[in-house]
Design an enzyme around this catalytic site. Structure first.
Site, short mmCIF file in Angstrom:
data_model
loop_
_atom_site.label_atom_id
_atom_site.label_comp_id
_atom_site.label_asym_id
_atom_site.label_seq_id
_atom_site.Cartn_x
_atom_site.Cartn_y
_atom_site.Cartn_z
CG HIS A 181 -9.46 -5.75 16.99
ND1 HIS A 181 -9.36 -4.44 16.59
CD2 HIS A 181 -9.26 -5.76 18.34
CE1 HIS A 181 -9.11 -3.68 17.65
NE2 HIS A 181 -9.05 -4.45 18.71
CG ASP A 249 -3.12 -3.02 19.22
OD1 ASP A 249 -3.77 -3.08 20.29
OD2 ASP A 249 -3.60 -2.55 18.17
#
Length: 479
Positions: A181, A249
């Site tokens: 992230h 993702d």
């Protein structure tokens, strides 16, 4: 023949804000967009999310509604209360594939009742690096063979309820020390032979989807797996024989956007072999969805993305939707009791962990991971529900308060709750202070149990922070 723009739309899985679908979401659903991904911000109650999904499916029965419902620390359906099911590590500690299958089936029944089609779970990563900041308790463990057995069982259990499983994060995010992230991780194990075992097992078990990982495996490609044809086509399709949908993702994660614009990343992901582009954790608006559709269509018109590849990707999304529509309607009630039973099986305790009727809980709160988000955790409420008088002190990094907590604990039992103690020096320092001044403290690790202080003579490891794990720990401490 569908237009290029319609094919591009079919390959998108955006998110949106609100607990009811905005007008743009309903319009895009009716026009044929691939699907939408739900987040905690979209969910208030079981009845509300069921109505939300029914509203979306009324616009397009072939719409794919996805969610991250891993159980344990990562829950969207129960983000406000904590999960009724333990996560992967707790199931791995319990070591019973039948129990894992039953837990996953119950999660699947919850999702089927809600109207969800695709669960972006389970995590199939082998947690071979204990300092991994994003996998940890989301993994079944560090043993690849055991993780493979558990992954297959979870897939089988979930899909027995008619909801598709999406194993993640291919080709393995476990041997990293960076959160994708926030930056681009490079896999330590190279090549990741053992890391592939759970994915192979999941594919053999019939997993309908695989999610790419924003990780680099240098022996295969210098590019992140999500945009690497060598990973997403040669390895996943040719070597592992996977024929389902490949989902990215979240494309707004820094591992990708630190190098590419999100539109270019979407084009490269589809070109690499992904079929469904997931976005919306942060960018949850129509402008983003339109920009991705237009980028895919423009790439086909410019020749940088083949029309055949776009057709193939859209076909796989539609094929999944057809599979989901063919599943029998479930009338069975989810078995919440199996979640608590599994959490109890995962508890590991040592020393005298019984507390008195008056307890001070000192809870050390690290920043939540971006995957889990803020969820309620800790043993205070479960202990209180057992009739214990509880006073809780919540401490964060950089904030004092340990002296006040220990003063309040005079004449009372002390419970110190931590998460991933081994990754947080500030927690280790505070734990050492508490244990030196109150050697009778019960230390409860609700993250990865990788660092038990030598002074902790009374110790409980729950292998996760799910509500049921906290209940099981409280039961172990019952006066």
């Amino acid at each position: 023949m569908e237009s290029i723009e319609l094919l591009a739309d079919r390959c998108l899985l955006p998110g949106f804000n609100g607990t009811a679908p905005p007008d743009w979401v309903r319009r895009r659903a009716a026009e044929g967009i691939g699907g939408f991904c739900l987040f905690a911000r979209n969910i208030v109650s079981p009845e509300q999310v069921e109505h939300l999904c029914a509203t979306l499916h009324a616009e397009s029965p072939g719409l794919v509604i996805a969610i991250d419902e891993e159980g344990g620390d990562v829950t969207r359906l129960e983000a406000s209360t904590g999960s009724s099911y333990p996560g992967n590590l707790a199931l791995g500690v319990a070591g019973d594939a039948g129990l894992t299958r039953a837990v996953a089936r119950s999660i699947g029944l919850d999702l089927a009742r809600a109207g969800v089609d695709l669960n972006l779970a389970p995590v199939a990563d082998v947690n071979s690096n204990p300092r991994n900041p994003i996998v940890g308790v989301r993994s079944f463990g560090s043993d690849a063979s055991a993780a493979a057995e558990q992954t297959a069982a979870w897939v089988e259990g979930l899909q027995s309820a008619g909801v598709g499983a999406c194993v993640k994060h291919f080709p393995g995010h476990g041997d990293t020390s960076i959160d994708s992230h926030q930056a681009l991780p490079v896999v330590g194990e190279d090549p990741p032979a053992s890391a592939l075992l759970p994915f192979r097992a999941a594919i053999a078990a019939g997993a309908r989807a695989v999610m790419s990982g924003h990780v680099v495996v240098r022996s295969i490609d210098a590019a992140p797996a999500t945009i690497s044809p060598a990973v997403m086509t040669r390895m996943l399709r040719s070597e592992l024989g996977f024929g389902g949908i490949a989902v990215t993702d979240g494309l707004e994660m820094q591992a990708i956007t630190g190098q590419l614009g999100i539109a270019e990343a979407a084009v490269r992901a589809i070109a690499a072999g992904c079929d469904l582009v997931c976005v919306g954790g942060g960018l949850a608006d129509e402008v983003t969805a339109i920009s991705l559709r237009d980028a895919l269509a423009a790439a086909v018109h410019a020749g940088s993305l083949s029309e055949e590849r776009l057709v193939e990707a859209a076909f796989r999304v539609s094929s999944f939707a057809a599979w989901r529509a063919s599943q029998p309607r479930q009338s069975e009630t989810p078995d919440r009791a199996v979640g608590l039973a599994a959490a109890r099986r995962a508890i590991r305790s040592d020393g005298d962990v019984r507390v008195g009727h008056d307890v001070v809980v000192i809870q050390l709160n690290p920043e939540p991971s971006m995957a889990a988000g803020p969820i309620p955790w800790g043993v205070s409420d479960p202990l209180a529900e057992l009739g214990v008088n509880v006073l809780t002190h919540f401490l964060r990094e950089g904030r004092s308060g340990i002296d006040k907590g220990l003063k309040d604990a005079e004449g009372r039992s002390v419970v110190l709750t931590v998460r991933d103690l081994h990754r947080h020096p500030w927690q280790i320092a505070l734990a050492e202070t508490v244990l030196s001044r109150r050697p009778d403290t019960v230390l409860v690790e609700m993250g990865l149990p990788a660092c038990r202080p030598q002074a902790a003579s009374s110790y409980i490891a729950t292998s996760g922070a799910a509500r049921v794990c906290a209940i099981a720990a409280a039961e172990a401490m019952r006066p």
